[in-house]
Design a protein around this motif. Sequence first.
Motif, PDB file in Angstrom:
ATOM      1  N   CYS A  57      -8.846  33.749 -95.055  1.00 23.97           N
ATOM      2  CA  CYS A  57     -10.102  34.094 -94.396  1.00 23.97           C
ATOM      3  C   CYS A  57      -9.972  33.641 -92.948  1.00 23.97           C
ATOM      4  O   CYS A  57      -9.860  32.441 -92.685  1.00 23.97           O
ATOM      5  N   SER A  58      -9.973  34.586 -92.027  1.00 23.16           N
ATOM      6  CA  SER A  58      -9.839  34.234 -90.616  1.00 23.16           C
ATOM      7  C   SER A  58     -11.161  33.713 -90.071  1.00 23.16           C
ATOM      8  O   SER A  58     -12.192  33.736 -90.743  1.00 23.16           O
ATOM      9  N   LYS A  59     -11.143  33.281 -88.831  1.00 24.24           N
ATOM     10  CA  LYS A  59     -12.362  32.780 -88.206  1.00 24.24           C
ATOM     11  C   LYS A  59     -13.403  33.874 -88.029  1.00 24.24           C
ATOM     12  O   LYS A  59     -14.569  33.588 -87.806  1.00 24.24           O
ATOM     13  N   LYS A  60     -12.986  35.129 -88.155  1.00 21.57           N
ATOM     14  CA  LYS A  60     -13.944  36.235 -88.093  1.00 21.57           C
ATOM     15  C   LYS A  60     -14.939  36.160 -89.253  1.00 21.57           C
ATOM     16  O   LYS A  60     -16.048  36.662 -89.146  1.00 21.57           O
ATOM     17  N   VAL A  61     -14.522  35.560 -90.365  1.00 16.98           N
ATOM     18  CA  VAL A  61     -15.391  35.440 -91.531  1.00 16.98           C
ATOM     19  C   VAL A  61     -16.570  34.514 -91.218  1.00 16.98           C
ATOM     20  O   VAL A  61     -17.652  34.687 -91.752  1.00 16.98           O
ATOM     21  N   GLY A  62     -16.353  33.553 -90.355  1.00 19.72           N
ATOM     22  CA  GLY A  62     -17.425  32.632 -89.977  1.00 19.72           C
ATOM     23  C   GLY A  62     -16.892  31.230 -89.760  1.00 19.72           C
ATOM     24  O   GLY A  62     -15.681  31.020 -89.648  1.00 19.72           O
ATOM     25  N   ASN A  63     -17.814  30.281 -89.726  1.00 15.31           N
ATOM     26  CA  ASN A  63     -17.406  28.893 -89.529  1.00 15.31           C
ATOM     27  C   ASN A  63     -16.712  28.375 -90.789  1.00 15.31           C
ATOM     28  O   ASN A  63     -16.549  29.100 -91.765  1.00 15.31           O
ATOM     29  N   ALA A  64     -16.307  27.116 -90.764  1.00 14.35           N
ATOM     30  CA  ALA A  64     -15.532  26.550 -91.872  1.00 14.35           C
ATOM     31  C   ALA A  64     -16.293  26.619 -93.195  1.00 14.35           C
ATOM     32  O   ALA A  64     -15.694  26.882 -94.245  1.00 14.35           O
ATOM     33  N   VAL A  65     -17.587  26.402 -93.159  1.00 12.38           N
ATOM     34  CA  VAL A  65     -18.381  26.444 -94.385  1.00 12.38           C
ATOM     35  C   VAL A  65     -18.342  27.845 -94.992  1.00 12.38           C
ATOM     36  O   VAL A  65     -18.126  28.018 -96.197  1.00 12.38           O
ATOM     37  N   LYS A  66     -18.521  28.867 -94.175  1.00 12.28           N
ATOM     38  CA  LYS A  66     -18.501  30.249 -94.670  1.00 12.28           C
ATOM     39  C   LYS A  66     -17.112  30.647 -95.144  1.00 12.28           C
ATOM     40  O   LYS A  66     -16.960  31.322 -96.161  1.00 12.28           O
ATOM     41  N   ARG A  67     -16.072  30.237 -94.413  1.00  9.06           N
ATOM     42  CA  ARG A  67     -14.702  30.563 -94.819  1.00  9.06           C
ATOM     43  C   ARG A  67     -14.361  29.907 -96.153  1.00  9.06           C
ATOM     44  O   ARG A  67     -13.775  30.528 -97.035  1.00  9.06           O
ATOM     45  N   ASN A  68     -14.746  28.642 -96.314  1.00  7.74           N
ATOM     46  CA  ASN A  68     -14.457  27.946 -97.566  1.00  7.74           C
ATOM     47  C   ASN A  68     -15.211  28.561 -98.735  1.00  7.74           C
ATOM     48  O   ASN A  68     -14.661  28.707 -99.833  1.00  7.74           O
ATOM     49  N   ARG A  69     -16.455  28.955 -98.525  1.00  4.41           N
ATOM     50  CA  ARG A  69     -17.219  29.594 -99.598  1.00  4.41           C
ATOM     51  C   ARG A  69     -16.575  30.924 -99.989  1.00  4.41           C
ATOM     52  O   ARG A  69     -16.427  31.252-101.165  1.00  4.41           O
ATOM     53  N   ALA A  70     -16.172  31.691 -98.974  1.00  2.00           N
ATOM     54  CA  ALA A  70     -15.518  32.977 -99.247  1.00  2.00           C
ATOM     55  C   ALA A  70     -14.222  32.757-100.028  1.00  2.00           C
ATOM     56  O   ALA A  70     -13.954  33.465-101.003  1.00  2.00           O
ATOM     57  N   LYS A  71     -13.418  31.784 -99.629  1.00  2.06           N
ATOM     58  CA  LYS A  71     -12.159  31.527-100.336  1.00  2.06           C
ATOM     59  C   LYS A  71     -12.397  31.038-101.765  1.00  2.06           C
ATOM     60  O   LYS A  71     -11.664  31.420-102.676  1.00  2.06           O
ATOM     61  N   ARG A  72     -13.417  30.222-101.977  1.00  3.35           N
ATOM     62  CA  ARG A  72     -13.741  29.782-103.338  1.00  3.35           C
ATOM     63  C   ARG A  72     -14.084  30.980-104.221  1.00  3.35           C
ATOM     64  O   ARG A  72     -13.648  31.057-105.378  1.00  3.35           O
ATOM     65  N   ARG A  73     -14.840  31.904-103.689  1.00  2.00           N
ATOM     66  CA  ARG A  73     -15.215  33.103-104.456  1.00  2.00           C
ATOM     67  C   ARG A  73     -13.986  33.964-104.742  1.00  2.00           C
ATOM     68  O   ARG A  73     -13.821  34.495-105.847  1.00  2.00           O
ATOM     69  N   ILE A  95      -7.936  39.004 -98.864  1.00  2.00           N
ATOM     70  CA  ILE A  95      -8.375  38.695 -97.505  1.00  2.00           C
ATOM     71  C   ILE A  95      -9.887  38.845 -97.438  1.00  2.00           C
ATOM     72  O   ILE A  95     -10.429  39.908 -97.740  1.00  2.00           O
ATOM     73  N   GLY A  96     -10.546  37.768 -97.042  1.00  2.00           N
ATOM     74  CA  GLY A  96     -11.999  37.778 -96.945  1.00  2.00           C
ATOM     75  C   GLY A  96     -12.492  38.632 -95.792  1.00  2.00           C
ATOM     76  O   GLY A  96     -11.801  38.808 -94.794  1.00  2.00           O
ATOM     77  N   ARG A  97     -13.709  39.159 -95.944  1.00  2.00           N
ATOM     78  CA  ARG A  97     -14.312  40.001 -94.911  1.00  2.00           C
ATOM     79  C   ARG A  97     -15.600  39.366 -94.396  1.00  2.00           C
ATOM     80  O   ARG A  97     -16.360  38.762 -95.154  1.00  2.00           O
ATOM     81  N   ARG A  98     -15.833  39.561 -93.105  1.00  2.00           N
ATOM     82  CA  ARG A  98     -16.995  38.994 -92.436  1.00  2.00           C
ATOM     83  C   ARG A  98     -18.288  39.457 -93.095  1.00  2.00           C
ATOM     84  O   ARG A  98     -18.454  40.642 -93.389  1.00  2.00           O
ATOM     85  N   ASP A  99     -19.196  38.529 -93.305  1.00  2.00           N
ATOM     86  CA  ASP A  99     -20.547  38.781 -93.822  1.00  2.00           C
ATOM     87  C   ASP A  99     -20.565  39.475 -95.185  1.00  2.00           C
ATOM     88  O   ASP A  99     -21.619  39.925 -95.611  1.00  2.00           O
ATOM     89  N   ALA A 100     -19.450  39.590 -95.858  1.00  2.00           N
ATOM     90  CA  ALA A 100     -19.451  40.313 -97.133  1.00  2.00           C
ATOM     91  C   ALA A 100     -18.929  39.464 -98.285  1.00  2.00           C
ATOM     92  O   ALA A 100     -19.563  39.407 -99.335  1.00  2.00           O
ATOM     93  N   THR A 101     -17.786  38.827 -98.117  1.00  2.00           N
ATOM     94  CA  THR A 101     -17.167  38.093 -99.224  1.00  2.00           C
ATOM     95  C   THR A 101     -18.110  37.033 -99.784  1.00  2.00           C
ATOM     96  O   THR A 101     -18.248  36.897-100.996  1.00  2.00           O
ATOM     97  N   ALA A 102     -18.759  36.312 -98.918  1.00  2.00           N
ATOM     98  CA  ALA A 102     -19.643  35.235 -99.363  1.00  2.00           C
ATOM     99  C   ALA A 102     -21.014  35.744 -99.795  1.00  2.00           C
ATOM    100  O   ALA A 102     -21.742  35.043-100.488  1.00  2.00           O
TER     101      ALA A 102
END
Length: 126
Positions: A57-73, A95-102
Motif C-alpha cells: 500500500c503506497s502513500k497514495k492510500v493514505g497515512n500510516a493508519v489507513k495503509r495499515n488498515r488496508a494491509k490488514r484487510r 496492492i491497496g487502492r486509495r479510499d477503497a481498500t479500507a
Amino acid sequence: MDATDAPGRPALTTLLKRSDFLAAARAPRQARDGFILQARERRQDEKAEGIRVGYTCSKKVGNAVKRNRAKRRLREIARLELPEHGRDGWDYVLIGRRDATAALDFDRLRGDLVSAVAALHKRRRS
C-alpha cells in the motif's frame, strides 16, 4: 487449525524480497475496486511449493493508519480465500487502492479476490 494448515490446501507464505515483488509486477494483473491483484506462476528453477503472497500500500492510500488498515484487510482476505482459490507454485501480490481498500464492504473484497484469481487463472489457460 488455521485454514492454511488444512490437509490438501497449500500453505501461504509471505513475499519479502524486492525481487519477488518486481517479478510479480511484470506479471498479468486484474484490477478491482478495492485492490489490484498481480499473479505469476513461479519458474521451474524457483521453489515451487505453496502459495506466496505479498501486500503493498503506497502513500497514495493514505497515512500510516489507513495503509495499515488496508494491509490488514488484504492479509485477511488472502488468508481466507487464497488457500482454496489460489494455485500451488504461484505468487500473488495485492496492492491497496486509495479510499477503497479500507472502506469497501469486507464480503465484497473477498468476492473480488475470488473473481480476480479466477480471471487470472483463466487467462493463463488460454
